[in-house]
Design a protein around this motif. Structure first.
Motif, mmCIF file in Angstrom:
data_model
loop_
_atom_site.group_PDB
_atom_site.id
_atom_site.type_symbol
_atom_site.label_atom_id
_atom_site.label_comp_id
_atom_site.label_asym_id
_atom_site.label_seq_id
_atom_site.Cartn_x
_atom_site.Cartn_y
_atom_site.Cartn_z
ATOM 1 N N TRP A 40 42.464 38.429 14.959
ATOM 2 C CA TRP A 40 42.388 39.878 15.079
ATOM 3 C C TRP A 40 41.022 40.314 14.586
ATOM 4 C CZ3 TRP A 40 42.184 43.976 11.464
ATOM 5 C CH2 TRP A 40 42.484 45.225 11.981
ATOM 6 N N ILE A 41 40.265 41.059 15.419
ATOM 7 C CA ILE A 41 38.926 41.519 15.067
ATOM 8 C C ILE A 41 38.886 43.030 15.191
ATOM 9 C CG2 ILE A 41 36.469 41.400 15.621
ATOM 10 C CD1 ILE A 41 37.083 38.701 17.018
ATOM 11 N N GLU A 42 38.556 43.705 14.100
ATOM 12 C CA GLU A 42 38.415 45.157 14.108
ATOM 13 C C GLU A 42 36.957 45.492 14.386
ATOM 14 O OE1 GLU A 42 39.389 48.838 11.134
ATOM 15 O OE2 GLU A 42 38.569 47.016 10.273
ATOM 16 N N ASP A 99 37.926 59.658 20.654
ATOM 17 C CA ASP A 99 39.100 58.901 21.052
ATOM 18 C C ASP A 99 38.836 57.418 20.814
ATOM 19 O OD1 ASP A 99 41.602 58.405 22.073
ATOM 20 O OD2 ASP A 99 41.028 58.626 24.162
ATOM 21 N N HIS A 100 39.885 56.662 20.611
ATOM 22 C CA HIS A 100 39.763 55.219 20.480
ATOM 23 C C HIS A 100 41.024 54.571 21.016
ATOM 24 C CE1 HIS A 100 42.086 56.129 16.857
ATOM 25 N NE2 HIS A 100 42.515 54.886 16.937
ATOM 26 N N CYS A 101 40.959 53.278 21.264
ATOM 27 C CA CYS A 101 42.128 52.582 21.782
ATOM 28 C C CYS A 101 42.153 51.161 21.234
ATOM 29 C CB CYS A 101 42.132 52.558 23.301
ATOM 30 S SG CYS A 101 40.783 51.617 24.015
ATOM 31 N N GLU A 102 43.293 50.525 21.353
ATOM 32 C CA GLU A 102 43.458 49.143 20.953
ATOM 33 C C GLU A 102 43.484 48.281 22.188
ATOM 34 O OE1 GLU A 102 47.160 46.865 19.107
ATOM 35 O OE2 GLU A 102 46.252 48.262 17.691
ATOM 36 N N ARG A 103 42.735 47.188 22.165
ATOM 37 C CA ARG A 103 42.671 46.291 23.313
ATOM 38 C C ARG A 103 42.996 44.880 22.870
ATOM 39 N NH1 ARG A 103 37.127 48.361 26.155
ATOM 40 N NH2 ARG A 103 37.833 50.471 26.487
ATOM 41 N N TRP A 104 43.649 44.140 23.753
ATOM 42 C CA TRP A 104 43.967 42.736 23.505
ATOM 43 C C TRP A 104 43.183 41.895 24.485
ATOM 44 C CZ3 TRP A 104 46.854 41.101 19.471
ATOM 45 C CH2 TRP A 104 47.572 42.088 18.795
ATOM 46 N N ILE A 105 42.464 40.906 23.961
ATOM 47 C CA ILE A 105 41.670 40.015 24.803
ATOM 48 C C ILE A 105 42.359 38.648 24.796
ATOM 49 C CG2 ILE A 105 39.419 38.928 25.111
ATOM 50 C CD1 ILE A 105 38.280 41.331 23.520
ATOM 51 N N ASP A 106 42.640 38.138 25.972
ATOM 52 C CA ASP A 106 43.347 36.858 26.072
ATOM 53 C C ASP A 106 42.473 35.675 25.693
ATOM 54 O OD1 ASP A 106 45.737 38.015 26.864
ATOM 55 O OD2 ASP A 106 45.180 37.975 28.964
ATOM 56 N N ASP A 107 41.193 35.737 26.028
ATOM 57 C CA ASP A 107 40.309 34.631 25.675
ATOM 58 C C ASP A 107 38.873 35.125 25.620
ATOM 59 O OD1 ASP A 107 40.377 33.087 28.988
ATOM 60 O OD2 ASP A 107 39.666 35.030 28.327
ATOM 61 N N LEU A 108 38.032 34.355 25.001
ATOM 62 C CA LEU A 108 36.616 34.660 24.932
ATOM 63 C C LEU A 108 35.854 33.604 25.709
ATOM 64 C CD1 LEU A 108 36.287 35.522 21.143
ATOM 65 C CD2 LEU A 108 36.157 37.104 23.041
ATOM 66 N N PRO A 109 34.658 33.963 26.205
ATOM 67 C CA PRO A 109 33.871 32.985 26.961
ATOM 68 C C PRO A 109 33.453 31.803 26.094
ATOM 69 C CG PRO A 109 32.571 34.954 26.546
ATOM 70 C CD PRO A 109 33.965 35.218 26.052
#
Length: 69
Positions: free
Chosen positions: A34-36, A59-69
């Motif tokens: 988890w990275i803020e 405004d802000h939102c929370e995003r989920w990333i499945d993988d990084l390059p």
């Protein structure tokens, strides 16, 4: 903390700096990180719609990333 520098370079999130970093396990017992990301005050903020400079974030939102390059 050097770890935050490496994470910042890995993600290359322009206009943001790394806040809290944590490791957890999801419901499938798989590890997750988890990275803020916090706005970087030294970087000019831009509207995501028109691209013009803005004085503050509204405004802000929370995003989920499945993988990084």
């Amino acid at each position: 903390m050097p770890e935050k520098k490496y994470i910042t370079e890995l993600g290359n999130w322009q206009g943001f700096k790394v806040g809290t970093v944590g490791r957890m396990t999801n419901s499938d017992n798989q590890p997750e990180i988890w990275i803020e990301l916090l706005p970087d005050e030294t970087h000019p903020m831009r509207c995501s719609g028109c691209g013009s400079h803005v004085p503050k974030v509204h405004d802000h939102c929370e995003r989920w990333i499945d993988d990084l390059p």
